[in-house]
Design a protein around this motif. Sequence first.
Motif, PDB file in Angstrom:
ATOM      1  N   SER A 125      23.012  56.605  99.580  1.00  0.00           N
ATOM      2  CA  SER A 125      22.489  56.945 100.911  1.00  0.00           C
ATOM      3  C   SER A 125      22.557  55.780 101.890  1.00  0.00           C
ATOM      4  O   SER A 125      22.475  55.987 103.104  1.00  0.00           O
ATOM      5  CB  SER A 125      21.048  57.438 100.797  1.00  0.00           C
ATOM      6  N   HIS A 126      22.719  54.553 101.359  1.00  0.00           N
ATOM      7  CA  HIS A 126      22.800  53.378 102.232  1.00  0.00           C
ATOM      8  C   HIS A 126      24.209  52.796 102.286  1.00  0.00           C
ATOM      9  O   HIS A 126      24.410  51.674 102.767  1.00  0.00           O
ATOM     10  CB  HIS A 126      21.809  52.310 101.772  1.00  0.00           C
ATOM     11  N   GLY A 127      25.189  53.545 101.812  1.00  0.00           N
ATOM     12  CA  GLY A 127      26.589  53.145 101.970  1.00  0.00           C
ATOM     13  C   GLY A 127      27.101  52.144 100.961  1.00  0.00           C
ATOM     14  O   GLY A 127      28.161  51.548 101.171  1.00  0.00           O
ATOM     15  N   PHE A 128      26.387  51.951  99.844  1.00  0.00           N
ATOM     16  CA  PHE A 128      26.840  51.025  98.807  1.00  0.00           C
ATOM     17  C   PHE A 128      27.472  51.812  97.657  1.00  0.00           C
ATOM     18  O   PHE A 128      27.004  52.901  97.307  1.00  0.00           O
ATOM     19  CB  PHE A 128      25.676  50.198  98.264  1.00  0.00           C
ATOM     20  N   ASP A 129      28.536  51.239  97.082  1.00  0.00           N
ATOM     21  CA  ASP A 129      29.149  51.893  95.932  1.00  0.00           C
ATOM     22  C   ASP A 129      28.159  51.910  94.778  1.00  0.00           C
ATOM     23  O   ASP A 129      27.284  51.042  94.660  1.00  0.00           O
ATOM     24  CB  ASP A 129      30.434  51.163  95.526  1.00  0.00           C
ATOM     25  N   HIS A 130      28.306  52.900  93.897  1.00  0.00           N
ATOM     26  CA  HIS A 130      27.341  53.135  92.833  1.00  0.00           C
ATOM     27  C   HIS A 130      28.022  53.898  91.714  1.00  0.00           C
ATOM     28  O   HIS A 130      29.057  54.543  91.924  1.00  0.00           O
ATOM     29  CB  HIS A 130      26.161  53.947  93.365  1.00  0.00           C
ATOM     30  N   PRO A 131      27.464  53.858  90.506  1.00  0.00           N
ATOM     31  CA  PRO A 131      28.050  54.644  89.422  1.00  0.00           C
ATOM     32  C   PRO A 131      27.825  56.136  89.667  1.00  0.00           C
ATOM     33  O   PRO A 131      26.717  56.553  90.027  1.00  0.00           O
ATOM     34  CB  PRO A 131      27.279  54.179  88.178  1.00  0.00           C
ATOM     35  N   ASP A 132      28.866  56.916  89.470  1.00  0.00           N
ATOM     36  CA  ASP A 132      28.708  58.370  89.501  1.00  0.00           C
ATOM     37  C   ASP A 132      27.706  58.738  88.411  1.00  0.00           C
ATOM     38  O   ASP A 132      27.880  58.369  87.243  1.00  0.00           O
ATOM     39  CB  ASP A 132      30.060  59.035  89.248  1.00  0.00           C
ATOM     40  N   SER A 133      26.641  59.457  88.765  1.00  0.00           N
ATOM     41  CA  SER A 133      25.511  59.654  87.847  1.00  0.00           C
ATOM     42  C   SER A 133      25.035  61.092  87.896  1.00  0.00           C
ATOM     43  O   SER A 133      25.112  61.762  88.935  1.00  0.00           O
ATOM     44  CB  SER A 133      24.349  58.728  88.234  1.00  0.00           C
ATOM     45  N   VAL A 134      24.479  61.541  86.771  1.00  0.00           N
ATOM     46  CA  VAL A 134      23.972  62.908  86.701  1.00  0.00           C
ATOM     47  C   VAL A 134      22.861  62.982  85.664  1.00  0.00           C
ATOM     48  O   VAL A 134      22.860  62.240  84.670  1.00  0.00           O
ATOM     49  CB  VAL A 134      25.105  63.898  86.351  1.00  0.00           C
ATOM     50  N   LEU A 135      21.913  63.881  85.900  1.00  0.00           N
ATOM     51  CA  LEU A 135      20.881  64.185  84.921  1.00  0.00           C
ATOM     52  C   LEU A 135      21.339  65.391  84.114  1.00  0.00           C
ATOM     53  O   LEU A 135      21.628  66.451  84.687  1.00  0.00           O
ATOM     54  CB  LEU A 135      19.549  64.481  85.616  1.00  0.00           C
ATOM     55  N   PRO A 136      21.441  65.282  82.795  1.00  0.00           N
ATOM     56  CA  PRO A 136      21.973  66.379  81.984  1.00  0.00           C
ATOM     57  C   PRO A 136      21.138  67.648  82.042  1.00  0.00           C
ATOM     58  O   PRO A 136      21.631  68.730  81.734  1.00  0.00           O
ATOM     59  CB  PRO A 136      22.027  65.794  80.570  1.00  0.00           C
ATOM     60  N   GLY A 137      19.882  67.526  82.468  1.00  0.00           N
ATOM     61  CA  GLY A 137      19.052  68.716  82.595  1.00  0.00           C
ATOM     62  C   GLY A 137      19.475  69.639  83.722  1.00  0.00           C
ATOM     63  O   GLY A 137      19.131  70.823  83.715  1.00  0.00           O
ATOM     64  N   ASN A 138      20.229  69.111  84.683  1.00  0.00           N
ATOM     65  CA  ASN A 138      20.768  69.939  85.756  1.00  0.00           C
ATOM     66  C   ASN A 138      22.115  70.482  85.280  1.00  0.00           C
ATOM     67  O   ASN A 138      23.143  69.809  85.394  1.00  0.00           O
ATOM     68  CB  ASN A 138      20.919  69.119  87.038  1.00  0.00           C
ATOM     69  N   VAL A 139      22.109  71.680  84.738  1.00  0.00           N
ATOM     70  CA  VAL A 139      23.274  72.219  84.034  1.00  0.00           C
ATOM     71  C   VAL A 139      24.501  72.305  84.928  1.00  0.00           C
ATOM     72  O   VAL A 139      25.606  71.922  84.523  1.00  0.00           O
ATOM     73  CB  VAL A 139      22.937  73.613  83.443  1.00  0.00           C
ATOM     74  N   THR A 140      24.333  72.790  86.148  1.00  0.00           N
ATOM     75  CA  THR A 140      25.475  72.962  87.060  1.00  0.00           C
ATOM     76  C   THR A 140      26.097  71.620  87.429  1.00  0.00           C
ATOM     77  O   THR A 140      27.320  71.439  87.341  1.00  0.00           O
ATOM     78  CB  THR A 140      25.036  73.702  88.337  1.00  0.00           C
ATOM     79  N   GLU A 141      25.252  70.661  87.816  1.00  0.00           N
ATOM     80  CA  GLU A 141      25.767  69.349  88.213  1.00  0.00           C
ATOM     81  C   GLU A 141      26.352  68.607  87.013  1.00  0.00           C
ATOM     82  O   GLU A 141      27.338  67.861  87.160  1.00  0.00           O
ATOM     83  CB  GLU A 141      24.655  68.522  88.864  1.00  0.00           C
ATOM     84  N   PHE A 142      25.758  68.800  85.840  1.00  0.00           N
ATOM     85  CA  PHE A 142      26.272  68.140  84.638  1.00  0.00           C
ATOM     86  C   PHE A 142      27.667  68.661  84.299  1.00  0.00           C
ATOM     87  O   PHE A 142      28.579  67.887  83.974  1.00  0.00           O
ATOM     88  CB  PHE A 142      25.305  68.372  83.483  1.00  0.00           C
ATOM     89  N   ALA A 143      27.859  69.970  84.396  1.00  0.00           N
ATOM     90  CA  ALA A 143      29.173  70.546  84.103  1.00  0.00           C
ATOM     91  C   ALA A 143      30.220  70.050  85.094  1.00  0.00           C
ATOM     92  O   ALA A 143      31.357  69.734  84.718  1.00  0.00           O
ATOM     93  CB  ALA A 143      29.085  72.073  84.140  1.00  0.00           C
ATOM     94  N   GLU A 144      29.842  69.940  86.363  1.00  0.00           N
ATOM     95  CA  GLU A 144      30.769  69.437  87.378  1.00  0.00           C
ATOM     96  C   GLU A 144      31.094  67.966  87.131  1.00  0.00           C
ATOM     97  O   GLU A 144      32.240  67.529  87.292  1.00  0.00           O
ATOM     98  CB  GLU A 144      30.151  69.619  88.761  1.00  0.00           C
ATOM     99  N   PHE A 145      30.107  67.191  86.742  1.00  0.00           N
ATOM    100  CA  PHE A 145      30.312  65.782  86.418  1.00  0.00           C
ATOM    101  C   PHE A 145      31.331  65.641  85.286  1.00  0.00           C
ATOM    102  O   PHE A 145      32.244  64.813  85.356  1.00  0.00           O
ATOM    103  CB  PHE A 145      28.979  65.142  86.028  1.00  0.00           C
ATOM    104  N   LEU A 146      31.199  66.446  84.229  1.00  0.00           N
ATOM    105  CA  LEU A 146      32.107  66.366  83.090  1.00  0.00           C
ATOM    106  C   LEU A 146      33.533  66.747  83.465  1.00  0.00           C
ATOM    107  O   LEU A 146      34.495  66.221  82.895  1.00  0.00           O
ATOM    108  CB  LEU A 146      31.602  67.266  81.957  1.00  0.00           C
ATOM    109  N   ARG A 147      33.680  67.639  84.425  1.00  0.00           N
ATOM    110  CA  ARG A 147      35.022  67.996  84.893  1.00  0.00           C
ATOM    111  C   ARG A 147      35.622  66.895  85.759  1.00  0.00           C
ATOM    112  O   ARG A 147      36.835  66.648  85.729  1.00  0.00           O
ATOM    113  CB  ARG A 147      34.973  69.300  85.701  1.00  0.00           C
ATOM    114  N   ARG A 148      34.767  66.209  86.499  1.00  0.00           N
ATOM    115  CA  ARG A 148      35.232  65.244  87.497  1.00  0.00           C
ATOM    116  C   ARG A 148      35.460  63.846  86.930  1.00  0.00           C
ATOM    117  O   ARG A 148      36.378  63.129  87.348  1.00  0.00           O
ATOM    118  CB  ARG A 148      34.195  65.180  88.638  1.00  0.00           C
TER     119      ARG A 148
END
Length: 336
Positions: A125-148
Amino acid sequence: MKTNVLLTGAGGNLAHFIQQALMASRLDIRVVACDYSPNAVGLYQADVGYVIPPAKDAGYLPRIISICQMEEIHIIMVGGMVEMRLLAQNQDLIRQQTGAFVVTSAPKVLQTMEDKFALARHLASHGFDHPDSVLPGNVTEFAEFLRRVPYPYIVKDRFGGGSQGLGIARTQRQLDWLVETIPNAVVQEYLYPDDEEFTVGGFMGSSGKAVASIVMKRQLGLGMTFKAQVLVDSTLGSYCESVLESMGALGPANVQLRLTRRGPVVFEINPRFSSTTSARAHYGYNEPEMCIRHFLFQEEIKRPQLTGGRFFRIINDVFVAEADFLKLKAERTIRK
């Protein structure tokens, strides 16, 4: 004028490194140390050592306050995050009742820095690079993370530290096991290359602006920096100062990052003194002394003139007489 410092968590490595830096200071300093166990080595190395209740005990805070009053403590330097959370929440009360200044950022800042998922979101949110991250409990975002994001992944306890609660997943089976066994798991992209990891110390003044920083290229061992090279002219210092300013940190803080193909990527920030505190003091960057000068003496901190070099960490021995151990165990206090 002698400055009385209360050093908490005296049995941990961090407290040892803080005390080493205090001993290297040019100031006249008296160290009072405390820990919940008489087995804490720092109690025997300080001018005065106290055995106190654990930080989660109701008696902890009253005992800290009474020690500060009895020993006329000017400043409290914290050797562990469990204690820092409690002391940060009560820093105004401690100041009112004892006059002692607690070296800590505000509780909300501590929460963001300690939470690796919240930290990644803050950096984004402040324009700094960061590790792509996800919480596995969020099923939809976790599946998208694994594809990406391709393997391998880093799986961490989002609130953990010191390489505890951390694993590398190179297969789906490993990922499933780590997510199941690591509490509060966050899954992050693996940052390459492995040999471009840095620890950057920043000192944040009362105004909220960074006043100094030091950059070390490091190798890890035993959950902390084990070998490192001090880089005097690195631009990573100013980059990490901007990161810390965006967070509202106060006093010493440590930014961990890897220098990737896309530039520096911060993956962790520790809102406290570092395991390299004593080594930094050797190269001209003495954070405990800066805390005393800035927060107690109200001095403006000038950027230290750093020297370059390398340091190597070894394990050392400390010997305590049985009589001293039994005295501390029985009386809960020991004095030199």
